[in-house]
Design a protein around this motif. Sequence first.
Motif, PDB file in Angstrom:
ATOM      1  N   SER A  84       4.992  -4.010  -7.345  1.00  0.00           N
ATOM      2  CA  SER A  84       5.695  -3.427  -8.358  1.00  0.00           C
ATOM      3  C   SER A  84       4.831  -2.616  -9.202  1.00  0.00           C
ATOM      4  O   SER A  84       5.187  -1.674 -10.010  1.00  0.00           O
ATOM      5  CB  SER A  84       6.350  -4.450  -9.601  1.00  0.00           C
ATOM      6  OG  SER A  84       5.097  -5.200 -10.073  1.00  0.00           O
ATOM      7  N   VAL A  85       3.453  -2.364  -8.966  1.00  0.00           N
ATOM      8  CA  VAL A  85       2.705  -1.461  -9.738  1.00  0.00           C
ATOM      9  C   VAL A  85       2.282  -0.394  -8.575  1.00  0.00           C
ATOM     10  O   VAL A  85       2.351   0.827  -9.215  1.00  0.00           O
ATOM     11  CB  VAL A  85       1.067  -2.238  -9.717  1.00  0.00           C
ATOM     12  CG1 VAL A  85       0.091  -1.289 -10.484  1.00  0.00           C
ATOM     13  CG2 VAL A  85       1.445  -3.282 -10.816  1.00  0.00           C
ATOM     14  N   VAL A  86       1.923  -0.562  -7.531  1.00  0.00           N
ATOM     15  CA  VAL A  86       1.650   0.437  -6.548  1.00  0.00           C
ATOM     16  C   VAL A  86       3.010   1.336  -6.074  1.00  0.00           C
ATOM     17  O   VAL A  86       2.860   2.539  -6.138  1.00  0.00           O
ATOM     18  CB  VAL A  86       1.141   0.123  -5.252  1.00  0.00           C
ATOM     19  CG1 VAL A  86      -0.347  -0.759  -5.632  1.00  0.00           C
ATOM     20  CG2 VAL A  86       2.031  -0.670  -4.323  1.00  0.00           C
ATOM     21  N   THR A  87       4.143   0.748  -6.433  1.00  0.00           N
ATOM     22  CA  THR A  87       5.438   1.692  -6.382  1.00  0.00           C
ATOM     23  C   THR A  87       5.729   2.338  -7.411  1.00  0.00           C
ATOM     24  O   THR A  87       6.844   3.123  -7.559  1.00  0.00           O
ATOM     25  CB  THR A  87       6.409   0.769  -5.681  1.00  0.00           C
ATOM     26  OG1 THR A  87       6.729  -0.189  -6.791  1.00  0.00           O
ATOM     27  CG2 THR A  87       6.020   0.322  -4.352  1.00  0.00           C
ATOM     28  N   ALA A 144      -7.296  15.379   2.780  1.00  0.00           N
ATOM     29  CA  ALA A 144      -5.908  14.952   2.958  1.00  0.00           C
ATOM     30  C   ALA A 144      -5.244  15.342   1.603  1.00  0.00           C
ATOM     31  O   ALA A 144      -4.099  15.647   1.570  1.00  0.00           O
ATOM     32  CB  ALA A 144      -5.444  13.701   3.274  1.00  0.00           C
ATOM     33  N   GLY A 145      -6.034  15.450   0.498  1.00  0.00           N
ATOM     34  CA  GLY A 145      -5.492  15.563  -0.812  1.00  0.00           C
ATOM     35  C   GLY A 145      -4.570  14.145  -1.320  1.00  0.00           C
ATOM     36  O   GLY A 145      -3.417  14.430  -1.648  1.00  0.00           O
ATOM     37  N   THR A 146      -5.188  13.261  -0.990  1.00  0.00           N
ATOM     38  CA  THR A 146      -4.327  11.952  -1.194  1.00  0.00           C
ATOM     39  C   THR A 146      -5.070  10.889  -1.953  1.00  0.00           C
ATOM     40  O   THR A 146      -6.267  10.862  -1.948  1.00  0.00           O
ATOM     41  CB  THR A 146      -3.665  11.384   0.048  1.00  0.00           C
ATOM     42  OG1 THR A 146      -4.771  11.117   0.866  1.00  0.00           O
ATOM     43  CG2 THR A 146      -2.782  12.244   0.810  1.00  0.00           C
ATOM     44  N   VAL A 147      -4.197   9.903  -2.696  1.00  0.00           N
ATOM     45  CA  VAL A 147      -4.938   8.516  -3.156  1.00  0.00           C
ATOM     46  C   VAL A 147      -3.912   7.382  -2.460  1.00  0.00           C
ATOM     47  O   VAL A 147      -2.649   7.475  -2.580  1.00  0.00           O
ATOM     48  CB  VAL A 147      -4.809   8.699  -4.646  1.00  0.00           C
ATOM     49  CG1 VAL A 147      -3.595   8.586  -5.306  1.00  0.00           C
ATOM     50  CG2 VAL A 147      -5.462   7.386  -5.062  1.00  0.00           C
ATOM     51  N   THR A 148      -4.631   6.737  -1.768  1.00  0.00           N
ATOM     52  CA  THR A 148      -3.965   5.475  -1.338  1.00  0.00           C
ATOM     53  C   THR A 148      -4.204   4.183  -2.135  1.00  0.00           C
ATOM     54  O   THR A 148      -5.369   4.039  -2.261  1.00  0.00           O
ATOM     55  CB  THR A 148      -4.314   5.206   0.171  1.00  0.00           C
ATOM     56  OG1 THR A 148      -3.881   6.553   0.916  1.00  0.00           O
ATOM     57  CG2 THR A 148      -3.536   3.999   0.869  1.00  0.00           C
ATOM     58  N   THR A 178       0.745  -1.056  -0.015  1.00  0.00           N
ATOM     59  CA  THR A 178      -0.068  -0.118   0.069  1.00  0.00           C
ATOM     60  C   THR A 178       0.778   1.224  -0.082  1.00  0.00           C
ATOM     61  O   THR A 178       1.891   1.313   0.903  1.00  0.00           O
ATOM     62  CB  THR A 178      -0.989  -0.040   1.383  1.00  0.00           C
ATOM     63  OG1 THR A 178      -1.693  -1.210   1.015  1.00  0.00           O
ATOM     64  CG2 THR A 178      -1.893   1.139   1.176  1.00  0.00           C
ATOM     65  N   VAL A 179       0.492   2.013  -0.827  1.00  0.00           N
ATOM     66  CA  VAL A 179       1.453   3.462  -0.965  1.00  0.00           C
ATOM     67  C   VAL A 179       0.278   4.600  -1.046  1.00  0.00           C
ATOM     68  O   VAL A 179      -0.626   4.343  -1.772  1.00  0.00           O
ATOM     69  CB  VAL A 179       2.141   3.650  -2.216  1.00  0.00           C
ATOM     70  CG1 VAL A 179       3.034   4.848  -2.301  1.00  0.00           C
ATOM     71  CG2 VAL A 179       3.049   2.190  -2.131  1.00  0.00           C
ATOM     72  N   THR A 180       0.542   5.793  -0.416  1.00  0.00           N
ATOM     73  CA  THR A 180      -0.106   6.844  -0.428  1.00  0.00           C
ATOM     74  C   THR A 180       0.544   7.878  -1.320  1.00  0.00           C
ATOM     75  O   THR A 180       1.783   8.209  -1.012  1.00  0.00           O
ATOM     76  CB  THR A 180      -0.623   7.393   0.765  1.00  0.00           C
ATOM     77  OG1 THR A 180      -1.237   6.435   1.534  1.00  0.00           O
ATOM     78  CG2 THR A 180      -1.252   8.455   0.745  1.00  0.00           C
ATOM     79  N   ASP A 231      -7.202  -2.082  -4.579  1.00  0.00           N
ATOM     80  CA  ASP A 231      -7.972  -1.325  -3.794  1.00  0.00           C
ATOM     81  C   ASP A 231      -7.561   0.276  -4.007  1.00  0.00           C
ATOM     82  O   ASP A 231      -6.302   0.481  -4.179  1.00  0.00           O
ATOM     83  CB  ASP A 231      -8.074  -1.537  -2.464  1.00  0.00           C
ATOM     84  CG  ASP A 231      -8.848  -0.965  -1.379  1.00  0.00           C
ATOM     85  OD1 ASP A 231     -10.095  -0.789  -1.948  1.00  0.00           O
ATOM     86  OD2 ASP A 231      -8.752  -0.008  -0.687  1.00  0.00           O
ATOM     87  N   VAL A 232      -8.357   1.252  -4.242  1.00  0.00           N
ATOM     88  CA  VAL A 232      -8.172   2.567  -4.172  1.00  0.00           C
ATOM     89  C   VAL A 232      -8.934   3.411  -3.122  1.00  0.00           C
ATOM     90  O   VAL A 232     -10.127   3.183  -2.831  1.00  0.00           O
ATOM     91  CB  VAL A 232      -8.535   3.117  -5.480  1.00  0.00           C
ATOM     92  CG1 VAL A 232      -7.941   4.639  -5.576  1.00  0.00           C
ATOM     93  CG2 VAL A 232      -7.656   2.380  -6.551  1.00  0.00           C
TER      94      VAL A 232
END
Length: 72
Positions: free
Chosen positions: A49-52, A39-43, A3-5, A32-33
Motif C-alpha cells: 500500500s505504501v510502495v504503490t 537509469a534515472g530510477t528509484v526502486t 517492489t516498484v520502480t 529498501d531503496v
Amino acid sequence: MSTVTYPVTGMTCGHCVASVTEEVSEVPGITDVSVSLEAGTVTVTGDESVVTDTALVRAAVEEAGYELPTTD
C-alpha cells in the motif's frame, strides 16, 4: 511486500542519489531503496500500500529536490 520502480528526473551525481535514498527511506513502510543514477530510477520495496502510492514516493523525491515525471 512489493517492489516498484519509479522514474526520477534531475539527478546528476552521487549526492543526488544519496539525497533521494535518504528521503525515500524515511517513508514509513518502505524497507529498501535502490537509486540508479544511470537509469534515472528509484526502486522501492516495502508494504504494497505504501510502495504503490505514487503520491507518497513523489513527495519524498520532491523533498530531496527532484521529480517523478507525471504520466498525465
